[in-house]
Design an enzyme around this catalytic site. Structure first.
Site, short mmCIF file in Angstrom:
data_model
loop_
_atom_site.label_atom_id
_atom_site.label_comp_id
_atom_site.label_asym_id
_atom_site.label_seq_id
_atom_site.Cartn_x
_atom_site.Cartn_y
_atom_site.Cartn_z
N GLU A 40 57.86 -2.97 10.83
CA GLU A 40 59.33 -2.89 10.89
C GLU A 40 59.96 -4.01 10.07
OE1 GLU A 40 61.57 -4.19 14.43
OE2 GLU A 40 62.29 -2.13 14.55
N TYR A 46 67.66 -1.16 7.31
CA TYR A 46 66.58 -1.11 8.29
C TYR A 46 65.50 -0.16 7.78
CZ TYR A 46 64.10 -0.05 12.64
OH TYR A 46 63.12 0.11 13.58
#
Ligand code: ADP
Ligand code: MG
Length: 386
Positions: free
Chosen positions: A197, A109
């Site tokens: 993101e 992530y």
């Protein structure tokens, strides 16, 4: 402003950030064409909507052959996709991204965003990337590392070393990760983003990094500096009432409740919504007609509130300053006559020309409920929707 994954990946590619090969398709035929061009199976078909959680909602599917691409594209295009982020009503899928299915060794992530508490940019990274990141954030937040960057000094090599070591990446991949983090940060700054993101950023079987998902949000205040981004705007993803409201310069946001409200000034609008909640009801929208609204703006605002089928009652709360109470009253009366009152309307106003305004409402012969006190108005609204 939000954009689609395929558009974000297009921007990444322009920044030399690796993404899986793939293209967007608006029809089944286009999906087949893209799959043919990719010359590899399996491929992944990914619903393009402005919401995440698609993997969990059935919006990310593997196809092992041309006929599977065909049947999946047929099923996905036009489907109503419900994910943990769309709300129960879901979103219509109008396009899909067809891309190469990657061999995944690990899902990481990576995100860049604003941290308002420290007034810095924060990079968040984790080895526990993938569809369960929200759960990780809640249950084991220590698995997400954060590195803060002073926006005046910008990103430095030690920042991405910190991240690469915390992610415990293989030595060769560390260098590449520095490059990716650097480029992502540059893109974030260059386009006045509020969020970039990547979840997941994958480590392939060959220890290569690819951005397998991509989300970019732009700060709308900076959009005037990036006209090229405006072509990414997708009206199909916006609430039609919000688009309609923006045409008239109205600040309108649709919410889940059933009490429509029209207020002047964002602060008063927030306070009014709080009072509606406190009294036991739920606002259907936020609508700030602005300080100097005209009769037409009031009329349009009123019409937009009433076009939301969920609205069972409307509360108008206006402090007459620059927008005088008589102008507001005329706008409301004019709108009510044109559209017809399908639900009860409670009006509470104070300030400049309030007596004149109340007189206009009374003289109109319309069934408008005039209330002097705001608390009383909120309570009245609750009785009306009960
Ligand atoms: P969302 O975040 O909306 O669920 P993602 O793009 O993150 O959508 O996809 C969800 C999951 O699907 C990923 O975590 C990954 O496991 C898998 N996936 C997505 N794209 C690919 C791809 N190109 N190859 C292989 N697996 C993929
Ligand atoms: Mg994702």
């Amino acid at each position: 402003m939000k954009i689609h994954e395929y558009q974000a990946k297009e921007m990444f590619a322009g920044y030399n950030i690796s993404v899986p090969p793939g293209e967007v398709a608006f029809t089944t035929q286009e999906a087949l064409d893209v799959a043919r061009k990719l010359e590899t199976y399996p491929v992944v078909l990914k619903a393009q909507i402005h919401a995440g959680g698609r993997g969990k909602g059935g919006g990310v599917n593997l196809a092992y052959s041309e006929s599977e691409v065909q049947s999946l594209a047929d099923a996905m295009l036009g489907m109503n996709l419900v994910t943990p982020q769309t709300g129960a009503q879901g979103r219509k899928v109008n396009k899909i991204l067809v891309e190469k299915a990657m061999d995944i060794k690990e899902e990481l992530y990576l995100a860049v965003m604003q941290d308002r508490t420290t007034a810095k940019t924060v990079i968040m990274a984790s080895r526990a990337g993938g569809v369960d990141i929200e759960k990780i954030a809640e249950e084991t937040p220590e698995k997400i590392i954060k590195v803060w960057i002073d926006p005046l000094l910008g990103i430095q090599p030690y920042h991405f070393r910190q991240i690469a070591f915390a992610l415990d990446l293989p030595a060769e991949t560390r260098k590449v990760s520095g490059f990716i983090i650097n480029r992502i940060y540059d893109l974030y700054v260059a386009y006045d983003c509020s969020l970039v993101e990547i979840n997941p950023l994958i480590l392939s079987k060959e220890d290569q990094l690819f951005c397998m998902d991509a989300k970019i949000n732009f700060d709308e205040n900076g959009l005037y500096r990036h006209k090229e981004i405006l072509s990414y705007f997708d009206p199909q993803e916006e609430d039609p009432l919000e688009i309609e409201a923006s045409k008239y310069g109205l600040n309108y946001i649709r919410l889940d409740g059933n009490v429509g409200n029209m207020v002047n000034g964002a602060g008063l609008a927030m306070a009014t919504m709080d009072l509606i909640k406190k009294a036991g009801a739920s606002p259907a929208n936020f609508l700030d007609v602005g300080g100097g609204a005209s009769k037409e703006m009031v009329e349009n605002g009123f019409r937009i509130i009433l076009s939301d089928g969920k609205v069972e009652c409307v509360l108008i709360n206006i402090f007459g300053g620059i927008l005088r109470c008589d102008v507001l009253a005329e706008g409301v009366v004019q709108a009510a006559r044109k559209i017809g009152l399908s639900v009860p309307v409670v009006v509470r106003m104070e300030g400049t020309n309030v007596q004149k305004g109340r007189q206009i409402l009374r003289d109109s012969g319309l069934d408008l409920i005039n209330v002097k006190d705001l608390q009383e108005a909120a309570q009245r609204v609750v009785q009306l929707v009960d």
